[in-house]
Structures are given as C-alpha cells and as structure tokens.
Design an enzyme around this catalytic site. Structure first.
Site, short mmCIF file in Angstrom:
data_model
loop_
_atom_site.label_atom_id
_atom_site.label_comp_id
_atom_site.label_asym_id
_atom_site.label_seq_id
_atom_site.Cartn_x
_atom_site.Cartn_y
_atom_site.Cartn_z
N ASP A 135 0.85 -1.20 0.00
CA ASP A 135 0.00 0.00 0.00
C ASP A 135 0.88 1.25 0.00
OD1 ASP A 135 -2.18 -1.66 0.20
OD2 ASP A 135 -2.26 -1.52 2.39
N1 URA Z 1 -1.14 -6.03 3.72
C1 URA Z 1 -1.65 -4.78 3.76
O1 URA Z 1 -2.69 -4.55 4.34
N2 URA Z 1 -0.97 -3.81 3.13
C2 URA Z 1 0.20 -4.00 2.49
O2 URA Z 1 0.78 -3.05 1.96
C3 URA Z 1 0.72 -5.30 2.46
C4 URA Z 1 0.02 -6.30 3.08
#
Ligand code: URA
Length: 245
Positions: free
Chosen positions: A105
């Site tokens: 993310d």
């Molecule tokens: N899980 C998440 O919620 N976000 C990420 O960036 C990676 C794994």
C-alpha cells in the site's frame, strides 16, 4: 553468450537500438575501463560490467531489484495520488519494464522486489509456492494472545470498502497467518504466504484491532539491511537468493 554492444545496451534499457548505437559512437560507453566506439563489437554477456557516461552497470538477462519502499509511493504503474515506486529507480530499469512483485500500500514501508521477468512475478506471488512475507504491524490497541490465536487459525476478511451491493458480493475470504507473534504491546509480527488486497490490515481489523503503520522487513529469504535507506535500491543477483539458495 556473445552479443553486440549496441544490442547489450538495448536489452538493458538504454533506449532504442538507434540511441544505443549512438551512445557507443559518441564514446559514452566503456567496457573493462576502455571506451568502445564500434557498436557491433561483441562481448560475452555473462558477468559483464559496462559503464555509460561513467556510471557502471552489471549485465542481467532479467532484472531483479530490491527497493526499500518509503511511505508516500504507490506500486501502481498509473498512480492516482502519489508518485509511483518506479520513479525511485533509474531510467534504464523503468525502460526495461520492471514491475513490483505484488503490491505494498501507499503507506506501507519496506522490502519490495521488482523485476521484468513475468514468470518470476507469477512464481513469487502465487500462494502455491509458499514464499513467506514478514510484516510488522504497529496496532492501535494492545495485542492479546486471543488475537494471535485467531490470526493463526484463520479469519474472515471483509470486502474492503466495496460499493457493490451485498447480494452481489463474493463469499467472504478466509486468511490464515503462517506465523504471528507479539513483539511488544502493540507491535505484531505476521508471516503470510498469500498477497491479498490490504491483507494485513483486513486480518488485523477482523480480530478487532487496527493497523496504524505497516512495514515489511522480509520477503522469502531476503531481508532489508540497515545500510539500504528508504528510497534506495540494490540488485538481487539471482532469484535463488529469494529462496535462500
Ligand atoms: N497487507 C496490507 O494490508 N498492506 C500491504 O501493503 C501489504 C500487506
């Protein structure tokens, strides 16, 4: 395998064939410390190092790099609100078409692999191949042994902010952590072998807590070393490094 220098530059992302031949003609390329001015000069590519305008590059048939992703960058190639992680890489790597292996993310930090090898992307993202990814989630509320047990047993993930009416939504997904441990009162270390959308955040939400910051220190056998600062990247010499071979 032997290849012409202009072809080598082309394969490594230095622009069109014409531009690559031009770089050589203009004396901007050297091999083993010597300027080569004939674009058709052949070199063994295995283990080759060449320099373009004084900057040294290793030859790799397929590129594989490890980026220490800072917050504020999107893994998408067409980012919407923040710059793309690709903007942290030099132009030849972007030109070769490297893409993130799975996504982090925008606000997640840590180890992100990128490659131009489509088969490798598939192998490293498919849950079948069981490549462990380790996440450290700083959570809003104190962690409990019950939360850890639930994460290891499997939790039901809610559809993330879906606008689809509930009767059209897919059945809930179950996600199970391969490892879960409480590091300190609010720091959770989770090991996952899948890569579902917002997976860690949704798993932690499913046990009644909330992720405030998320960091990935490990992907397979690769870890982030302290000298690789956020925003910096390095070559991974072979995919075998990811499997610890
Ligand atoms: N899980 C998440 O919620 N976000 C990420 O960036 C990676 C794994």
């Amino acid at each position: 395998m032997k290849q012409k220098l202009s072809q080598i530059l082309f394969s490594q992302g230095f622009g069109t064939r014409r531009l690559c031949a031009g770089l050589v003609w203009h004396g901007e390329v050297s091999v083993n410390g010597e300027v080569v001015e004939e674009p058709d000069t052949e070199f063994e590519t295995e283990g080759l190092r060449f320099a373009v305008n004084g900057q040294e590059w290793p030859f790799f048939d397929k590129a594989l790099v490890l980026l220490n992703k800072p917050a504020g960058f999107e893994c998408s190639q067409k980012p919407k609100h923040h710059p793309s992680v690709l903007s942290l890489l030099p132009a030849p790597l972007r030109e070769r078409g490297v893409q993130p292996i799975g996504r982090l993310d925008e606000d997640t930090t840590g180890l992100l692999l990128l490659t131009d090898d489509g088969t490798l992307i598939h192998r490293l993202t498919s849950p079948k191949h069981h490549v462990p990814k380790v996440y450290e989630a700083r959570c809003k509320h104190p962690l409990t042994a019950a939360m850890v047990e639930q994460l290891l047993a499997g939790v039901e993930l809610k559809e993330p902010e879906s606008k689809v009416p509930s009767k059209f939504q897919r059945p809930p997904e179950i996600s199970k952590a391969e490892g879960a441990e409480i590091v300190d009162e609010t720091l959770l270390r989770l090991t996952l072998v899948e890569g579902k959308y917002h997976q860690v955040k949704r798993m932690v939400a499913a046990v009644g807590n909330r992720v405030e910051t998320l960091h990935r220190p490990r992907f397979g056998a690769l870890t982030l070393s302290a000298d690789l600062k956020p925003g910096d990247w390095r070559w991974v010499s072979s995919p075998a490094e990811v499997w610890g071979q």
